[in-house]
Design a protein around this motif. Structure first.
Motif, short mmCIF file in Angstrom:
data_model
loop_
_atom_site.label_atom_id
_atom_site.label_comp_id
_atom_site.label_asym_id
_atom_site.label_seq_id
_atom_site.Cartn_x
_atom_site.Cartn_y
_atom_site.Cartn_z
N UNK A 156 143.08 -55.66 12.49
CA UNK A 156 142.91 -54.58 13.45
C UNK A 156 141.77 -53.66 12.99
N UNK A 157 140.84 -53.31 13.91
CA UNK A 157 139.75 -52.43 13.48
C UNK A 157 140.30 -51.08 13.03
N UNK A 158 139.66 -50.49 12.04
CA UNK A 158 140.06 -49.17 11.58
C UNK A 158 141.17 -49.18 10.57
N UNK A 159 141.57 -50.38 10.12
CA UNK A 159 142.62 -50.38 9.11
C UNK A 159 142.60 -51.68 8.32
N UNK A 160 143.08 -51.60 7.09
CA UNK A 160 143.08 -52.79 6.24
C UNK A 160 144.41 -53.51 6.38
N UNK A 161 144.36 -54.83 6.43
CA UNK A 161 145.57 -55.62 6.47
C UNK A 161 145.57 -56.52 5.24
N UNK A 162 146.76 -56.87 4.77
CA UNK A 162 146.82 -57.82 3.67
C UNK A 162 147.76 -58.96 4.06
N UNK A 163 147.48 -60.13 3.56
CA UNK A 163 148.42 -61.23 3.70
C UNK A 163 148.27 -62.13 2.49
N UNK A 164 149.24 -62.98 2.24
CA UNK A 164 149.15 -63.84 1.07
C UNK A 164 149.71 -65.21 1.38
N UNK A 165 149.31 -66.18 0.58
CA UNK A 165 149.87 -67.52 0.71
C UNK A 165 149.72 -68.25 -0.62
N UNK A 166 150.49 -69.31 -0.75
CA UNK A 166 150.41 -70.13 -1.96
C UNK A 166 150.36 -71.59 -1.53
N UNK A 167 149.16 -72.19 -1.50
CA UNK A 167 149.05 -73.58 -1.04
C UNK A 167 149.73 -74.53 -2.01
N UNK A 168 150.27 -75.63 -1.48
CA UNK A 168 150.96 -76.60 -2.33
C UNK A 168 150.30 -77.97 -2.28
N UNK A 169 149.23 -78.09 -1.51
CA UNK A 169 148.66 -79.41 -1.28
C UNK A 169 147.15 -79.27 -1.10
N UNK A 170 146.38 -80.06 -1.86
CA UNK A 170 144.93 -80.01 -1.65
C UNK A 170 144.61 -80.66 -0.30
N UNK A 171 143.50 -80.23 0.29
CA UNK A 171 143.11 -80.78 1.58
C UNK A 171 142.35 -79.74 2.39
N UNK A 172 141.97 -80.13 3.59
CA UNK A 172 141.23 -79.23 4.48
C UNK A 172 142.10 -78.92 5.69
N UNK A 173 142.28 -77.64 5.96
CA UNK A 173 143.17 -77.21 7.04
C UNK A 173 142.43 -76.33 8.02
N UNK A 174 142.97 -76.24 9.23
CA UNK A 174 142.30 -75.45 10.25
C UNK A 174 142.53 -73.96 10.07
N UNK A 175 141.52 -73.20 10.39
CA UNK A 175 141.61 -71.74 10.41
C UNK A 175 141.25 -71.30 11.82
N UNK A 176 142.06 -70.44 12.42
CA UNK A 176 141.82 -70.08 13.81
C UNK A 176 141.89 -68.57 13.98
N UNK A 177 141.20 -68.09 15.01
CA UNK A 177 141.45 -66.73 15.48
C UNK A 177 142.42 -66.87 16.64
N UNK A 178 143.57 -66.18 16.57
CA UNK A 178 144.55 -66.33 17.65
C UNK A 178 144.70 -65.05 18.44
#
Ligand code: HEC
Ligand SMILES: [Cu+2]
Length: 312
Positions: A156-178
């Motif tokens: 969201x503009x005007x504010x910082x957001x944080x998120x986290x993840x811990x991948x368990x598998x090597x590979x290439x995955x999709x990244x999307x704007x939703x």
């Protein structure tokens, strides 16, 4: 992977969400089967041509009434507690192994690694490590979504957001704007590349970054004149920023806040909103003068002044 419609889960969060989703699906299917089963039974049993007894409507049964009410209550409470637990767990990041900075803008994702490596619409991360993203938007709302990790967060503009993840598998995955963010929204996609830690280290060293993010931030800290007040030789009465990140700050309205990313960002862009106890509100606002990317670099510099500040 027994439901063929979803991508395989490649992160811890994926397994948590999958389990919850499957449980909800099972509950829904059971209820649906019961309701539609009874409809069919009654349709056939009491159809026009049958001669079953219709003359003695049964008495009202409290056993059934109380039974189905409490059964659904318990089922939904179980799902609620389960879901709430998962939500809190997803939104409260543990101590991260790696912190990356993300800026969303029309229509791309810009990612900065702590070493100063920069990439667009691609996110290289080491497998098995806890990755924390500090995210900002330059213009409108975007939403950062990695389907294979079942992780999504609005930016969201005007504010910082944080998120986290811990991948368990090597590979290439999709990244999307939703989040629909303009005409090119559909093309605001990218890739998340999960590599072995060794391959990630090698990738980092091949990026030709000459300055770490914190060093670039330190440069900006001087260019924007912050060091004139916050530096050691300053004559202005301003708080030292050494050890600030993650610490507790007493404000002049008597409250206490944790100096997380949001607090530091607000201190730069909206200094009047939270004034440190014992100091005059003389700091000018830098809102509109510093881009989101530069704010994140200055943030990285202030974070580097307290390396142990990234506590959960
Ligand atoms: C004119 C002097 C001055 C300048 C220039 C200035 N500051 Fe400040 N800053 C202050 C004072 C005084 C305070 C304490 C009062 C307050 O919270 O507003 C402060 C507070 C802060 C805080 C909160 C500190 C704490 O202990 O909680 C941060 C973070 C900060 N400044 C960062 C910056 C950055 C980054 C810049 C440059 C973009 C900057 N400042 C420029 C004077 C200044
Ligand atoms: Cu977008």
């Amino acid at each position: 992977m027994w439901i063929p419609l979803w991508p395989a889960s490649s992160a811890i969060s994926g397994n948590v969400i999958n389990a919850l989703f499957t449980a909800e699906l099972v509950v829904c299917v059971l209820i649906l089967a019961l309701v539609f089963g009874l409809i069919w039974v009654f349709c056939i049993r009491y159809r026009h041509s049958t001669t079953v007894d219709r003359g003695h409507p049964s008495q009202r049964s409290w056993v059934f009434e109380i039974g189905w009410t409490s059964a659904t209550l318990v089922a939904f409470l179980v799902l609620f507690v389960w879901g709430a637990n998962a939500y809190v767990w997803l939104y409260e990041p543990p101590r991260a192994d790696l912190e990356l900075y993300v800026v969303g803008k029309q229509w791309m994702w810009e990612i900065e690694h702590p070493g100063g490596q920069r990439e667009i619409n691609a996110l290289h991360v080491p497998n098995g490590k806890i990755v924390r993203l500090v995210m900002a938007s330059q213009d409108v709302i975007h939403s950062f979504f990695i389907p294979a990790f079942r992780m999504k967060h609005d930016v969201v503009p005007g504010q910082l957001e944080t998120m986290w993840f811990q991948p368990t598998q090597t590979g290439t995955y999709r990244l999307e704007c939703t989040e629909f963010c303009g005409t090119e929204h559909a093309h605001m996609t990218g890739e998340v590349i999960v590599m072995t830690p060794a391959a990630y280290a090698e990738w980092l060293s091949n990026q030709g970054a000459d300055k770490t993010l914190a060093a670039q931030g330190e440069q900006l800290f001087r260019n924007y004149g912050c060091s004139g007040c916050h530096g050691v030789n300053s004559t202005v009465h301003a708080p030292s920023l050494v050890g600030l990140y993650g610490s507790l700050v007493h404000l002049n309205d008597g409250t206490t806040v944790r100096a997380d990313e949001r607090y530091i960002r607000d201190s730069i862009l909206l200094p009047r909103s939270q004034v440190v106890a014992g100091f005059a509100p003389v700091m000018p606002s830098f809102s509109g003068q510093i881009s989101e990317a530069d704010t994140l670099k200055i943030l990285a510099y202030i974070q580097s002044l307290n390396p142990s500040g990234n506590a959960p």
